[in-house]
Write an enzyme that holds these catalytic residues in place. Structure first.
Site, PDB file in Angstrom:
ATOM      1  N   SER A 147       0.749  -1.106   0.058  1.00  0.00           N
ATOM      2  CA  SER A 147       0.081  -0.026  -0.111  1.00  0.00           C
ATOM      3  C   SER A 147       0.957   1.340  -0.049  1.00  0.00           C
ATOM      4  O   SER A 147       0.349   2.434  -0.191  1.00  0.00           O
ATOM      5  CB  SER A 147      -1.119   0.051   1.112  1.00  0.00           C
ATOM      6  OG  SER A 147      -0.101  -0.123   2.440  1.00  0.00           O
ATOM      7  N   ASP A 160      -3.878   8.091   7.565  1.00  0.00           N
ATOM      8  CA  ASP A 160      -4.734   7.462   8.323  1.00  0.00           C
ATOM      9  C   ASP A 160      -4.425   6.495   9.460  1.00  0.00           C
ATOM     10  O   ASP A 160      -5.227   5.577   9.729  1.00  0.00           O
ATOM     11  CB  ASP A 160      -5.481   6.427   7.172  1.00  0.00           C
ATOM     12  CG  ASP A 160      -4.521   5.710   6.395  1.00  0.00           C
ATOM     13  OD1 ASP A 160      -3.404   5.586   7.071  1.00  0.00           O
ATOM     14  OD2 ASP A 160      -4.720   4.999   5.501  1.00  0.00           O
ATOM     15  N   HIS A 188      -0.698   5.068   6.841  1.00  0.00           N
ATOM     16  CA  HIS A 188       0.026   5.463   5.754  1.00  0.00           C
ATOM     17  C   HIS A 188       0.243   7.052   5.851  1.00  0.00           C
ATOM     18  O   HIS A 188      -0.337   7.707   6.899  1.00  0.00           O
ATOM     19  CB  HIS A 188      -1.012   5.158   4.401  1.00  0.00           C
ATOM     20  CG  HIS A 188      -1.119   4.042   4.507  1.00  0.00           C
ATOM     21  ND1 HIS A 188      -2.507   3.342   4.801  1.00  0.00           N
ATOM     22  CD2 HIS A 188      -0.613   2.811   3.751  1.00  0.00           C
ATOM     23  CE1 HIS A 188      -2.468   1.990   4.758  1.00  0.00           C
ATOM     24  NE2 HIS A 188      -1.617   1.622   4.060  1.00  0.00           N
TER      25      HIS A 188
END
Length: 375
Positions: free
Chosen positions: A47, A346, A349
């Protein structure tokens, strides 16, 4: 998109000029990286690098909802940030367009492909399951070996022969991650101790090394292998593991940061061996750990809110504004008023602003090792 890419590049030029003025980052700046004349970038990973693969596997993923993407694209793109991520800045610094995700139907791959998938692991999902390591919710099956197969499948139609591949890829940059972080995340959040997870490190590193050997066989000649971030500074870790743990000078979890260092040292040793095996290939360690520590130590100077350095911008509850029960993107989860003043987007990240500074540090650090000519 063209105007957006110009805006990215302009922002990056301004950023690096500010770095130069403030002597906050080592030279050489953007120009030296562009002198490498990379014509394609191939990105693998999770991610931290995904530009839209997982959201195509799972259309209802939170990365496909606002507020993800709001600060740059004004819409969600599958990036786990409020806007751009590190590979976007790296591509723009190389003078290339933003990389399209492999799973985007009809995408233009002329300047490279992003194979990274959020949630991806270095080890196959079945291998982790055999060790009683599972992700919640169900993880993507697009682990590093799957991403590698996709690269091989692409090259089977792109190249005519192995020699043709070597010629076509000689000016390409291969980013091998970051990957491996999720193997550890799933194990640690699943209840395994740091000592237990340390036993996983040799296999994770070997998986990254094996994948790198494969792309070298396919024709790669310029490779960056990033290490892991200091996970003890991440809000999700701070929220979950702060009890009965010691903190370092940055109020990060000392034992978890030391684990990241342990992984990175093993990876560096493996990279040195790869270099000896492949003297004609440029292989560089991407020092994400030091990039983050540099960012964190100068955060207030760089415009981040010194009172919220470890607080998620988008989240809910607790000292670090993070909860696995109410993650960013779910209804009712609030977003801070100025994401540019936060490092964490968040709780897991980085914000676009943090990604920008991290990318600038990495590019400045990597350019000489990638043997980019001075002119």
């Amino acid at each position: 998109m063209a105007s957006r890419e110009k805006q990215v590049l302009y922002t990056f030029l301004v950023l690096l000029s500010l770095f130069s003025m403030a002597h906050a980052i080592r030279s050489p700046p953007l120009a030296l990286f562009r002198n490498c004349k990379f014509d394609k970038i191939f990105q693998f990973g999770d991610s931290l690098s995904d530009t839209g693969n997982l959201v195509r596997e799972r259309p209802f993923d939170v990365s496909g909802r606002l507020p993800y993407g709001q600060s740059f694209f004004n819409r969600p793109t599958g990036r786990y940030s409020n806007g751009l991520i590190m590979i976007d800045y790296i591509a723009s610094a190389a003078g290339l367009p933003l990389l399209n995700p492999y799973e985007q139907v009809g995408a233009n791959f002329r300047h490279g492909i992003n194979f990274a998938v959020a949630g991806a692991t270095a080890l196959p999902v079945k291998t982790l399951a055999s060790k009683d390591i599972h992700a919640v919710p169900t993880p993507t099956s697009s682990s590093l070996d799957v991403q590698l197969r996709r690269m091989s499948d692409y090259l089977s139609s792109y190249c005519n022969t192995q020699t043709d591949c070597r010629d076509k890829l000689k000016n390409s940059l291969f980013m091998m991650g970051e990957v491996g972080g999720n193997d550890y995340n799933y194990a640690l959040f699943g209840g395994k101790t740091i000592q237990e997870v340390k036993n996983l490190v040799p296999e994770v590193v070997q998986s990254i090394v094996d994948a790198t050997r494969e792309i070298i066989k396919l024709g790669a000649r310029n490779i960056v292998i990033p290490g892991n971030l200091p996970i003890g500074c991440v809000p999700s870790y701070l929220t979950t593991f702060q009890a009965n743990n010691t903190f370092d000078q940055n109020h990060c979890l000392k034992d978890y940061n030391e684990f990241s260092v342990y992984h990175n040292k093993q990876l560096i040793k493996a990279i040195e061996l790869l270099k000896k095996e492949n003297p004609g290939v440029t292989i560089v360690y991407g020092n994400l750990y030091n990039a983050f520590q540099w960012l964190f130590s100068r955060a207030a100077y760089l415009g981040f809110d010194r009172n919220s350095l470890q607080k998620a911008c988008c989240g809910s509850g607790g000292e670090y504004n993070f909860s696995f029960k109410k993650i960013c993107g779910l209804p009712g989860v609030a977003v801070c008023s100025n994401p540019n003043q936060r490092i964490s987007w968040d709780g897991i990240h980085l914000t676009q602003q943090a990604n920008k500074y991290m990318a600038a540090w990495l590019i400045s650090n990597m350019s000489p090792m990638l043997q980019c000519p001075a002119s």
